[in-house]
Design a protein around this motif. Sequence first.
Motif, PDB file in Angstrom:
ATOM      1  N   LYS A 110       0.837  -1.207   0.000  1.00  0.00           N
ATOM      2  CA  LYS A 110       0.000   0.000   0.000  1.00  0.00           C
ATOM      3  C   LYS A 110       0.871   1.257   0.000  1.00  0.00           C
ATOM      4  CE  LYS A 110      -2.793   1.271   3.487  1.00  0.00           C
ATOM      5  NZ  LYS A 110      -3.747   1.050   4.547  1.00  0.00           N
ATOM      6  N   LYS A 111       1.911   1.249   0.834  1.00  0.00           N
ATOM      7  CA  LYS A 111       2.809   2.404   0.884  1.00  0.00           C
ATOM      8  C   LYS A 111       3.563   2.560  -0.436  1.00  0.00           C
ATOM      9  CE  LYS A 111       3.204   2.652   5.788  1.00  0.00           C
ATOM     10  NZ  LYS A 111       3.790   2.549   7.023  1.00  0.00           N
ATOM     11  N   GLY A 112       3.916   1.439  -1.044  1.00  0.00           N
ATOM     12  CA  GLY A 112       4.592   1.476  -2.344  1.00  0.00           C
ATOM     13  C   GLY A 112       3.687   2.068  -3.413  1.00  0.00           C
ATOM     14  N   GLU A 113       2.421   1.658  -3.406  1.00  0.00           N
ATOM     15  CA  GLU A 113       1.465   2.206  -4.377  1.00  0.00           C
ATOM     16  C   GLU A 113       1.279   3.706  -4.174  1.00  0.00           C
ATOM     17  OE1 GLU A 113       0.145   0.892  -7.132  1.00  0.00           O
ATOM     18  OE2 GLU A 113       1.352  -0.859  -6.635  1.00  0.00           O
ATOM     19  N   ALA A 114       1.244   4.143  -2.919  1.00  0.00           N
ATOM     20  CA  ALA A 114       1.112   5.579  -2.636  1.00  0.00           C
ATOM     21  C   ALA A 114       2.318   6.338  -3.194  1.00  0.00           C
ATOM     22  CB  ALA A 114       0.976   5.811  -1.134  1.00  0.00           C
ATOM     23  N   ALA A 115       3.506   5.754  -3.085  1.00  0.00           N
ATOM     24  CA  ALA A 115       4.711   6.394  -3.622  1.00  0.00           C
ATOM     25  C   ALA A 115       4.630   6.468  -5.147  1.00  0.00           C
ATOM     26  CB  ALA A 115       5.958   5.623  -3.193  1.00  0.00           C
ATOM     27  N   LYS A 116       4.107   5.398  -5.767  1.00  0.00           N
ATOM     28  CA  LYS A 116       3.956   5.404  -7.239  1.00  0.00           C
ATOM     29  C   LYS A 116       2.992   6.500  -7.669  1.00  0.00           C
ATOM     30  CE  LYS A 116       4.586   0.457  -8.108  1.00  0.00           C
ATOM     31  NZ  LYS A 116       3.922  -0.696  -8.695  1.00  0.00           N
ATOM     32  N   VAL A 117       1.893   6.646  -6.934  1.00  0.00           N
ATOM     33  CA  VAL A 117       0.918   7.691  -7.248  1.00  0.00           C
ATOM     34  C   VAL A 117       1.577   9.066  -7.137  1.00  0.00           C
ATOM     35  CG1 VAL A 117      -1.199   8.821  -6.440  1.00  0.00           C
ATOM     36  CG2 VAL A 117      -1.130   6.334  -6.666  1.00  0.00           C
ATOM     37  N   ALA A 118       2.363   9.260  -6.091  1.00  0.00           N
ATOM     38  CA  ALA A 118       3.061  10.542  -5.906  1.00  0.00           C
ATOM     39  C   ALA A 118       3.992  10.809  -7.087  1.00  0.00           C
ATOM     40  CB  ALA A 118       3.842  10.526  -4.594  1.00  0.00           C
ATOM     41  N   ILE A 119       4.722   9.788  -7.524  1.00  0.00           N
ATOM     42  CA  ILE A 119       5.649   9.942  -8.655  1.00  0.00           C
ATOM     43  C   ILE A 119       4.883  10.274  -9.935  1.00  0.00           C
ATOM     44  CG2 ILE A 119       7.253   8.675 -10.149  1.00  0.00           C
ATOM     45  CD1 ILE A 119       8.240   7.283  -7.510  1.00  0.00           C
ATOM     46  N   ARG A 120       3.753   9.594 -10.131  1.00  0.00           N
ATOM     47  CA  ARG A 120       2.949   9.877 -11.336  1.00  0.00           C
ATOM     48  C   ARG A 120       2.366  11.284 -11.298  1.00  0.00           C
ATOM     49  NH1 ARG A 120       0.772   4.281 -10.381  1.00  0.00           N
ATOM     50  NH2 ARG A 120       2.121   2.940 -11.627  1.00  0.00           N
ATOM     51  N   ASN A 121       1.997  11.754 -10.113  1.00  0.00           N
ATOM     52  CA  ASN A 121       1.506  13.139  -9.984  1.00  0.00           C
ATOM     53  C   ASN A 121       2.606  14.134 -10.340  1.00  0.00           C
ATOM     54  OD1 ASN A 121      -1.067  12.372  -9.241  1.00  0.00           O
ATOM     55  ND2 ASN A 121      -0.678  12.551  -7.049  1.00  0.00           N
ATOM     56  N   ILE A 122       3.828  13.823  -9.935  1.00  0.00           N
ATOM     57  CA  ILE A 122       4.962  14.690 -10.266  1.00  0.00           C
ATOM     58  C   ILE A 122       5.169  14.696 -11.787  1.00  0.00           C
ATOM     59  CG2 ILE A 122       7.470  15.002 -10.006  1.00  0.00           C
ATOM     60  CD1 ILE A 122       7.065  13.703  -7.137  1.00  0.00           C
ATOM     61  N   ARG A 123       5.028  13.531 -12.412  1.00  0.00           N
ATOM     62  CA  ARG A 123       5.133  13.458 -13.876  1.00  0.00           C
ATOM     63  C   ARG A 123       4.086  14.350 -14.532  1.00  0.00           C
ATOM     64  NH1 ARG A 123       3.470   7.941 -16.495  1.00  0.00           N
ATOM     65  NH2 ARG A 123       1.547   8.651 -15.561  1.00  0.00           N
ATOM     66  N   ARG A 124       2.853  14.277 -14.032  1.00  0.00           N
ATOM     67  CA  ARG A 124       1.780  15.103 -14.586  1.00  0.00           C
ATOM     68  C   ARG A 124       2.115  16.591 -14.446  1.00  0.00           C
ATOM     69  NH1 ARG A 124      -2.564  14.600 -10.959  1.00  0.00           N
ATOM     70  NH2 ARG A 124      -1.530  16.370 -10.016  1.00  0.00           N
ATOM     71  N   ASP A 125       2.599  16.977 -13.251  1.00  0.00           N
ATOM     72  CA  ASP A 125       2.982  18.377 -13.032  1.00  0.00           C
ATOM     73  C   ASP A 125       4.080  18.802 -14.003  1.00  0.00           C
ATOM     74  OD1 ASP A 125       1.171  18.369 -10.965  1.00  0.00           O
ATOM     75  OD2 ASP A 125       2.679  18.283  -9.366  1.00  0.00           O
ATOM     76  N   ALA A 126       5.071  17.933 -14.208  1.00  0.00           N
ATOM     77  CA  ALA A 126       6.171  18.246 -15.127  1.00  0.00           C
ATOM     78  C   ALA A 126       5.643  18.426 -16.545  1.00  0.00           C
ATOM     79  CB  ALA A 126       7.226  17.140 -15.077  1.00  0.00           C
ATOM     80  N   ASN A 127       4.760  17.515 -16.974  1.00  0.00           N
ATOM     81  CA  ASN A 127       4.206  17.614 -18.326  1.00  0.00           C
ATOM     82  C   ASN A 127       3.356  18.872 -18.489  1.00  0.00           C
ATOM     83  OD1 ASN A 127       5.458  15.366 -19.420  1.00  0.00           O
ATOM     84  ND2 ASN A 127       3.812  13.978 -18.809  1.00  0.00           N
ATOM     85  N   ASP A 128       2.589  19.218 -17.463  1.00  0.00           N
ATOM     86  CA  ASP A 128       1.789  20.455 -17.515  1.00  0.00           C
ATOM     87  C   ASP A 128       2.702  21.670 -17.653  1.00  0.00           C
ATOM     88  OD1 ASP A 128      -0.487  18.942 -17.253  1.00  0.00           O
ATOM     89  OD2 ASP A 128      -0.866  19.487 -15.144  1.00  0.00           O
TER      90      ASP A 128
END
Length: 181
Positions: A115-133
């Motif tokens: 669960k904690k690993g999945e939360a970290a993946k979500v955080a990383i994907r959110n950072i990717r989205r911010d970078a792309n924006d």
Amino acid sequence: MIEKYTEKMQKSIDNLDREYNSIRAGRANPHVLDRIRVDYYGTPTPLQQVGNITVPEPRIICIQPWESSLLKVIEKEILQSDIGINPSNDGKVIRLVFPELTEERRKELVKDVKKKGEAAKVAIRNIRRDANDFLKKANKNNEITEDELKELQNKVQKETDKFIKKVDENIEKKSKEILTV
């Protein structure tokens, strides 16, 4: 241009590592005490800075404060923490005895690790989205060309894939550690 996003992804990994260090895996790991702070002359001080922490046996942690007046304070903080172990105080040293984990508890811990690993993946994907924006906005404002946009988006994706892979490796490593009897 994308370095700050890479740094944020690395911080997500570092945070995950800290969270994994605080999970008890059946053997004594002094890192479970990292988040505990004791009142030392009016200042919240990390436990490691007020005494010696040793692991004399695989399932025992000993805490020997430099000042005996801290024994009660340390004991109280450990009881209030979320590590779930009752300290025993002999007047000089506080001992934490880690019980052997049951199969059921190990499986619960592995679920928590995932669960904690999945939360970290979500955080990383959110950072990717911010970078792309950010990159799309830079392109829209004619700060970068279409080709640069594509190239930078590919870089961001490669970094994201690299960090997601690190998270998966960390999940695998911690799960194996917990399930090893």
